[in-house]
Design an enzyme around this catalytic site. Sequence first.
Site, mmCIF file in Angstrom:
data_model
loop_
_atom_site.group_PDB
_atom_site.id
_atom_site.type_symbol
_atom_site.label_atom_id
_atom_site.label_comp_id
_atom_site.label_asym_id
_atom_site.label_seq_id
_atom_site.Cartn_x
_atom_site.Cartn_y
_atom_site.Cartn_z
ATOM 1 N N GLU A 109 1.017 -1.498 -0.237
ATOM 2 C CA GLU A 109 0.431 0.278 -0.598
ATOM 3 C C GLU A 109 0.416 1.309 0.072
ATOM 4 O O GLU A 109 1.596 1.847 1.187
ATOM 5 C CB GLU A 109 -0.695 0.249 1.255
ATOM 6 N N CYS A 114 -2.174 9.193 3.598
ATOM 7 C CA CYS A 114 -2.563 8.200 1.472
ATOM 8 C C CYS A 114 -3.867 8.654 0.857
ATOM 9 O O CYS A 114 -3.052 9.142 -0.380
ATOM 10 C CB CYS A 114 -2.145 7.079 1.714
#
Length: 479
Positions: A247, A281
């Site tokens: 990720e 993010c």
Amino acid sequence: MSDDVNYKLFINGTWRSGGNGADLTLINPATAQEIGHVAVASASDLDDALKSAEDSLLRWSNTSAHERGALLVRAAQILKGKIELAASALSREQGKTVAEAKGEYARAVETLEWNGIHAEELSAPVSIDQKRTIVPEAVGVVAAFAPWNYPAVLNARKLAAPLAAGCPVILKAAEETPSAGVCLIEALEEAGIPAGVVSLVFGHPPMISEHLLGSPVVRVLSFTGSTPVGKQLAKIAATNLQRCVLELGGHSPVVVFEDADVSNAVSAISEYKFECAGQSCNAPNRILVARSIYEDVLTKLVDAAEGIRVGLPDDPATDMGPMANARRIEAMERLTKDAASRGAKVETGGKRLDRPGFYWAPTILSNVHPDSQVLREEPFGPILTVAPFDTIEEAIDGANATEFGLASYIFSGSPDVQKRMIRSLSAGTISVNYLKGVSADAPLGGIKQSGYGYEGGVEGLRVFQNLKLVNSANALAID
């Protein structure tokens, strides 16, 4: 939790100092002052963690999935009872408000619970027909690397799914926010996790990653962090063909169409963007607005940013605390300076606040040149860019105009616009008329340079299983 904020390693069921006696200094970002130390793992510590994980693999994978799940649920309840103390420590180390830290720990509890509740169901054999069955089995030892921005929930994600699947985990938690890793491991320890099934290490990230991934004992790499580091780890993992869950970075756009509820859009954008000082993010970074409502949205975004109360994270009146470290302040200065040099207008903010600690003012930039670094590099901080668009095609091109593909957001009341945008946006997650974080029961994954693999939900647990296909000439009955 460790006394005197002197955080130790956890290997083979024992808390211990690093083999070389070295440690790292822990800094409070609200004051820039030292508040403790974190043990540094040596090569021998990592070898011990690898051996204990390898030795525990058969015992843990052969423990019934029901028992593994029950242990995770117990750990969730133990952690839930310690949120007040844990959130205070996290806030002091990371800079997010205490309220944000409490919310994050609630998500960590949810993550442990969800994987615990579903461990038995997702470990059961799946019949294809009378003669064919898929038998899920634990892949093996997992090397997991979690970042400092949301360490409680990300540590929980790194631990819960593999443990539910029957995999031992060596967790390299963030040195800048060590309490979150310690709290999770302590909860598992109190819940009865066998020695060797989980290890917690801190230290020098390149050395730890190369050492762990250099061992064939490790079968899965799970990493959350920047795209450049993720690529480096994937290269190392390729040597032993270790399965990867990555990720990585994001650069999320928000597209606001002229039929949107402007007040709702602005409120949702500002609330989600400036949570954790923008160090997420999934945070919205690039706001694209239909030209007919551009000035209205821009004005409202500036007003919202200027209304954010920046202050000490333990003050209940604070909306946004400091950034986590000096590196992020340096990045904000560099990105703002570059954009301004190319003609961008700083609508508000754009500077470090004159006080102790790592505080940056909520910042809105307009008229940003397409070549500006802030549009190409994930800002990972409280900077928003705002730009107008004229057609839906222009909005799609602008939203997709980065190498990242983690999350995208749209605001529109038109079903046709919603459907077209959902089909056209290059992102692993799309939210319509609201901004939402990550939940435990659904898969999260990025595309393009935002990584591959999934965390969360069924898919997030399956990655830690081999799906063994069993064929038989006769009818099968596998428990």
